[in-house]
Design an enzyme around this catalytic site. Structure first.
Site, PDB file in Angstrom:
ATOM      1  CB  SER A   1      35.947  51.346  61.154  1.00 58.20           C
ATOM      2  OG  SER A   1      36.826  52.092  62.030  1.00 58.20           O
TER       3      SER A   1
ATOM      4  NE  ARG B   1      40.333  39.431  51.806  1.00 57.44           N
ATOM      5  CZ  ARG B   1      41.292  40.086  51.324  1.00 57.44           C
ATOM      6  NH1 ARG B   1      41.118  41.022  50.541  1.00 57.44           N
ATOM      7  NH2 ARG B   1      42.603  39.687  51.536  1.00 57.44           N
TER       8      ARG B   1
ATOM      9  CD  GLU C   1      38.083  36.636  44.106  1.00 60.74           C
ATOM     10  OE1 GLU C   1      39.346  36.434  43.863  1.00 60.74           O
ATOM     11  OE2 GLU C   1      37.670  37.658  44.610  1.00 60.74           O
TER      12      GLU C   1
ATOM     13  CG  HIS D   1      40.897  39.455  43.968  1.00 59.61           C
ATOM     14  ND1 HIS D   1      40.584  38.778  44.922  1.00 59.61           N
ATOM     15  CD2 HIS D   1      41.791  40.453  44.788  1.00 59.61           C
ATOM     16  CE1 HIS D   1      41.066  39.159  46.215  1.00 59.61           C
ATOM     17  NE2 HIS D   1      41.762  40.110  46.161  1.00 59.61           N
TER      18      HIS D   1
END
Length: 302
Positions: free
Chosen positions: A159, A221, A250, A269
């Site tokens: 990251s 996400r 969604e 989800h």
């Protein structure tokens, strides 16, 4: 999941068990409410919505972070925003459900077994001795890393702010770059917070860098992975398969191309949807409401 009777006599509680997307419909449903409890980021609360809910005084969100709530607008409209306890274990566990399901063809093999299809029709991908690449190594990524190590995988992570010391503490090695991680990993799993820096972080160019035998899993996400590029990657065979628990819209529209994309394992989800997490959410919501009514809000956000 919680004892709502504790609020009896002080709060008239009602439950909305359907998704309401349009603001006009939402205002019609909750416009008379002084307290609203929302589930994760299912119902965005932008500034425009706060302006249309003058009676609202307390907004409770499950979890301690909700990017779909405009906290500055909440403060401007004198709305207190509070969070609830949340557990990082459930999404980490679901990550492995997707990864293992893809690696061993669990869904197609189960469908074949139940429908009288071919017996033993897939060739599984090995985990032991293969590289697991993690984009993000926070609480969830660290849990995923430890399971990968238990499977005998070579775990690498990257990251923008990750250093070698933090990676090593989680049992991973620091990849030299995002590109190196994608090019050398057999499985790539996304565990980053959505921000302007991470939005679209994995697009067509990044997917093309992955091995044709590699798998991508996203339980973080949806916007971190370009959805159109992912569909193209699956259809063109740039990667072996993908699993996702998150989507740009969604519930996922019935005509969305990911529903029919080859070698795609999708879930609605479910990452945070476990009994212990829901007990924490709703019991925490009751605590937040009681504290607010007593004039001493707890777990305030913003």
């Amino acid at each position: 999941m919680a004892d709502w009777e504790r609020l009896s006599g002080r709060v008239d509680v009602r439950f909305v068990d359907r998704h309401i997307a349009a603001h006009d419909d939402l205002v019609a449903e909750i416009g008379d409410c002084e307290i609203v409890v929302v589930m994760r980021e299912r119902t965005p609360f932008p500034a425009e919505l706060f302006a249309r809910l003058p009676k609202l005084g307390l907004l409770v969100t499950s979890g301690l972070r909700n990017a779909a709530i405009d906290l500055a607008a909440a403060a401007a409209h004198d709305v207190t925003v509070c969070g609830t306890p949340s557990d990082s274990a459930p999404p980490a566990e679901l990550t492995w459900a997707l990864l293992l399901g893809l690696a061993r063809g669990v869904v197609p093999e189960n469908v074949n077994l139940r429908t009288g299809g071919p017996w033993q029709s897939t060739l599984g991908a090995d985990l032991a001795g293969r590289r697991l690449g993690l984009l993000g190594l926070g609480k969830i990524g660290t849990r995923v890393a430890r399971v990968g190590a238990a499977f005998g995988m070579d775990v690498a992570a990257w990251s923008q702010n990750l250093d070698a010391e933090r990676a090593a503490a989680a049992g991973a090695t620091l990849a030299a770059s995002k590109e190196e991680l994608l090019e050398t990993s057999d499985f790539v799993s996304v565990h980053l917070v959505l921000s302007e820096r991470t939005r679209g972080l994995v697009g067509a160019a990044e997917l093309r860098r992955m091995r044709r035998t590699a798998y991508l899993v996203n339980t973080s996400r949806a916007a971190i992975v370009d959805q159109d590029a992912l569909v193209e990657a699956l259809r063109a065979g740039w990667i072996a398969g993908a699993g996702s628990d998150v989507f740009d819209t969604e519930p996922l529209p019935l005509d969305h191309p990911l529903r029919t994309a080859p070698n795609f394992l999708g879930l609605p989800h479910l990452g945070y949807v476990t009994r212990r997490n829901y007990e924490g959410y709703f019991q925490g919501a009751v605590e937040d409401i009681e504290a607010y009514l007593a004039g001493s809000p707890v777990r305030t956000l913003g």
